[in-house]
Design an enzyme around this catalytic site. Structure first.
Site, PDB file in Angstrom:
ATOM      1  N   CYS A 151      -1.794  -0.141  -2.510  1.00  0.00           N
ATOM      2  CA  CYS A 151      -1.078   0.441  -1.375  1.00  0.00           C
ATOM      3  C   CYS A 151       0.433   0.360  -1.569  1.00  0.00           C
ATOM      4  O   CYS A 151       0.923  -0.288  -2.489  1.00  0.00           O
ATOM      5  CB  CYS A 151      -1.463  -0.280  -0.084  1.00  0.00           C
ATOM      6  SG  CYS A 151      -3.184  -0.011   0.425  1.00  0.00           S
TER       7      CYS A 151
ATOM      8  N   HIS B 111       1.674   0.557   4.520  1.00  0.00           N
ATOM      9  CA  HIS B 111       1.434  -0.400   5.603  1.00  0.00           C
ATOM     10  C   HIS B 111       2.381  -1.594   5.501  1.00  0.00           C
ATOM     11  O   HIS B 111       2.912  -1.920   4.435  1.00  0.00           O
ATOM     12  CB  HIS B 111      -0.023  -0.889   5.578  1.00  0.00           C
ATOM     13  CG  HIS B 111      -0.379  -1.685   4.355  1.00  0.00           C
ATOM     14  ND1 HIS B 111      -0.104  -3.020   4.212  1.00  0.00           N
ATOM     15  CD2 HIS B 111      -0.997  -1.317   3.196  1.00  0.00           C
ATOM     16  CE1 HIS B 111      -0.533  -3.459   3.042  1.00  0.00           C
ATOM     17  NE2 HIS B 111      -1.085  -2.430   2.394  1.00  0.00           N
TER      18      HIS B 111
END
Length: 319
Positions: A294, A280
């Site tokens: 992440c 992301h």
């Protein structure tokens, strides 16, 4: 009798000798020649100061012992003059000569080659070749030839970089990704080592899983990842993976969910590959591993990654 004979010759009664009647044979006409010059071993069509490139001169036709003079100018200043001898190529259809050229200073270079007429070959003048000699350095705010060279070479190696001629944040991130791949210091500046490394072809991303079709390969140790289609790298990104306290999971996964836009945690255009782990966009993407697990990317890159990846695509996360 001798006097009479001379008189008859003078009056034309006796024919003159053959040598007196035949005019001399005309001199052979020199062959028509053409010259051309190219600059090789350059970076994006420009030269780096302090680093040699090759000037290649071609003469057609090849005639033994014929030469040409190559003159190199920086601006109006002549910095090199060399008489070149040719070697035959293509069965003697042409002759080739090369010369290593280097400029210690930045500026506009001109390569001019000429051949002065000889009994065997006519005068020939090559079309002037011009290129920039640029200082191999660029940083945020830089613009011009050096930046265009840098962006062109990074793009050719599949690093995601703007092609604006301006050293912006996107260029800085691409330089960072390249530095990570080569093991260089993780800074956002393109020094001479970066330019030289790009010219040498360093920084290639080697595909490990060509059989997985359209997929992601993330390298934790390098802090980069690439979008790959079969065995071909499509795009390479600067990333920040999980911090030591919140490491990114390793292994082979598949994209199972895609959430567009920005969520409550500031994650932009998230592509999930296992539980809450996603690729992301994020406002902060440092050169080291700092996320909660992440794969963070700069926000301007998030949408293109989101659009490229499809549900079911493989995501490899490895050292």
């Amino acid at each position: 009798m001798k006097r009479t004979g001379l008189a008859l010759v003078a009056l034309g009664a006796v024919p003159a000798t053959a040598s007196a009647q035949t005019p001399p044979a005309p001199a052979p006409v020199p062959a028509t020649a053409t010259l051309s010059v190219t600059a090789q071993d350059t970076l994006g069509g420009a030269a780096l100061t302090g680093r040699s490139f090759t000037a290649r001169v071609v003469m057609k036709p090849y005639v033994p012992n014929e030469t040409a003079v190559l003159r190199v100018y920086r601006g109006k200043k002549k910095i090199r003059v060399k008489t070149l001898a040719f070697k035959p190529v293509n069965g003697g259809a042409a002759g080739v000569a090369t010369l290593k050229v280097k400029s210690a200073k930045a500026g506009r270079l001109s390569l001019r080659a000429s051949h002065r007429a000889t009994p065997a070959l006519a005068t020939a003048v090559a079309k002037t070749v011009r290129l920039d000699a640029v200082r191999p350095y660029a940083a945020r705010g830089s613009r011009g030839a050096a930046v265009r060279i840098l962006q062109s070479r990074l793009a050719a190696m599949k690093y995601v970089v703007p092609r604006t001629g301006v050293y912006d944040s996107g260029t800085a991130n691409a330089v960072m990704a390249w530095r990570k791949m080569t093991g260089m210091a993780r800074t956002y500046t393109a020094t001479s080592d970066v330019f030289s490394g790009l010219l040498a072809g360093k920084g290639k991303f080697k595909v490990r899983h060509p059989g997985d079709g359209r997929h992601v390969e993330a390298r934790i140790s390098k802090q980069v990842f690439a979008l790959i289609d079969g065995g071909k790298v499509q795009r390479i990104y600067h990333t920040s993976t999980g911090a030591p306290a919140t490491p990114t999971v390793r292994g082979k996964f598949r994209v199972y969910r895609k959430d567009p836009g920005t969520n409550a945690k500031g994650m932009v255009d998230s592509v999930y590959f296992i539980r809450g782990y996603a690729i992301h966009g994020y406002v902060s993407v440092p050169p080291y591993n700092a996320s909660h697990g992440c794969l963070r990317v700069p926000i301007p890159n998030a949408r293109e990654i989101y659009n490229w990846l499809q549900l079911g695509n493989v995501v490899w996360v490895e050292e």
